[in-house]
Design a protein around this motif. Structure first.
Motif: not given
Length: 161
Positions: A25, A37, A39, A48, A52, A58, A60, A71, A73-74
């Motif tokens: 990633g 992904c 997610g 993710a 990031r 990113v 998801g 997540s 991180e999306l």
């Protein structure tokens, strides 16, 4: 249009799979590649987080009818209410697919990507598919490292500078 790579893998993954997904990633984000992904947790969350960490984008693609379990991180969450059929959305949205580790869902994404054709399909630390004579099925690129996985997925892509 930005190049998009799907990173697919199990939600219940090994520490090695998570580390590989995180690094892939991050490396993709360094090349301004959008990461797609599922997610969720495991490989998806690690990929993710890696993207990031390098200010990457990113997306998801979630299987259920809400954002629950997505997540943190999306950048964007696509709610499909398609269950595992969302794997087709992930694969058809990508210019290349990297599978990390192995689970039945990951195997379905690998199979859908190969069935689609015309894109790089890379496996790291996961499934090896054999034909009826015991030979590896052609067209699944095996990577030993995250760097090699990214090179195989993006490095020689015809529409990349």
């Amino acid at each position: 249009m930005p190049y998009q790579v799907a990173i697919c893998g199990p939600r219940n993954c090994t520490d090695a799979d998570a580390a590989n997904a995180y690094r892939i990633g991050a490396l993709l984000a360094q090349q301004d590649v959008t990461v797609i992904c599922g997610g969720g947790s495991g490989v998806m969350a690690a990929a993710a987080a890696g993207a990031r960490s390098q200010n990457g984008l990113v997306i998801g693609i979630r299987p259920n009818d809400t954002r629950d379990g997505a997540s943190a991180e999306l950048d964007a969450v696509i709610v499909t209410n398609l269950g595992e059929a969302r794997n087709a959305v992930i694969v058809w949205s990508a210019d290349a697919v990297v599978v990390v580790g192995g689970s039945w869902g990951t195997l379905s994404e690998l199979a859908l990507a190969k069935r689609r054709g015309g894109i790089s399909v890379v496996s790291i630390g996961g499934w090896r598919i054999l034909d009826n004579s015991g030979q590896p099925v052609a067209g699944i690129l095996e990577a030993a490292t995250p760097e090699e996985a990214v090179q195989l997925a993006v490095g020689k892509a015809p529409d990349r500078p």
